[in-house]
Design an enzyme around this catalytic site. Structure first.
Site, short mmCIF file in Angstrom:
data_model
loop_
_atom_site.label_atom_id
_atom_site.label_comp_id
_atom_site.label_asym_id
_atom_site.label_seq_id
_atom_site.Cartn_x
_atom_site.Cartn_y
_atom_site.Cartn_z
N ALA A 42 -2.76 7.45 7.54
CA ALA A 42 -4.20 7.62 7.76
C ALA A 42 -4.88 8.19 6.53
CB ALA A 42 -4.43 8.53 8.97
N GLU A 43 -4.33 9.24 5.95
CA GLU A 43 -4.98 9.86 4.79
C GLU A 43 -4.93 8.95 3.57
OE1 GLU A 43 -5.74 14.03 2.54
OE2 GLU A 43 -4.65 14.00 4.43
N THR A 44 -3.86 8.20 3.42
CA THR A 44 -3.77 7.26 2.30
C THR A 44 -4.85 6.19 2.40
OG1 THR A 44 -1.39 7.62 2.05
CG2 THR A 44 -2.28 5.56 1.15
N SER A 47 -8.35 7.80 1.96
CA SER A 47 -8.58 8.25 0.59
C SER A 47 -8.86 7.08 -0.36
CB SER A 47 -7.37 9.04 0.09
OG SER A 47 -7.22 10.24 0.80
#
Length: 121
Positions: A42-44, A47
């Site tokens: 999710a964060e990848t 971002s």
């Protein structure tokens, strides 16, 4: 992201898609996707998407908060498919929704990522 096999599969006007194989690197003891692995996916995705909508010569984006709910397991041997879409694209912050699904299109995790938009030195 390369260590976990995360790849970007599609970039659209208002979304970014990627995937991650569920392997021995991304499972917990019950052999399903680890919560930390889904958070990493999710964060990848969020971002990368955040950075794509700013002028990279002037700005860069860093994560502020990540909230994720784990709804359904994805077993080892499967693939997690994520889609990031913006809720808010401001001058100093961005808010992204990232939905992670299994190979059948069933929701596995739902995340909200807040990004700070900073000036390059």
């Amino acid at each position: 992201h390369e260590h976990l096999g995360i790849t970007i599969t599609e970039i659209g006007d208002d979304y970014l898609k990627g995937q991650m194989p569920i392997t021995n690197k991304t499972v917990q003891p019950f052999r399903t996707m680890h919560g930390g692995a889904s958070a990493t996916l999710a964060e990848t995705l969020g971002s990368i998407a955040a950075q794509l909508v700013v002028d990279s010569a002037q700005k860069y984006c860093v994560g502020l908060t990540l909230n994720i709910n784990h709804i359904r397991p994805i077993p080892q041997g499967g693939t997690a498919y994520g889609t990031a879409r913006p809720h808010h694209l401001g001058q100093t912050t961005q808010v992204w929704s990232i939905l992670i699904e299994d190979g059948r299109g069933k929701l596995a995790s739902a995340a909200t990522l807040t990004m700070a938009v900073l000036d390059r030195p």
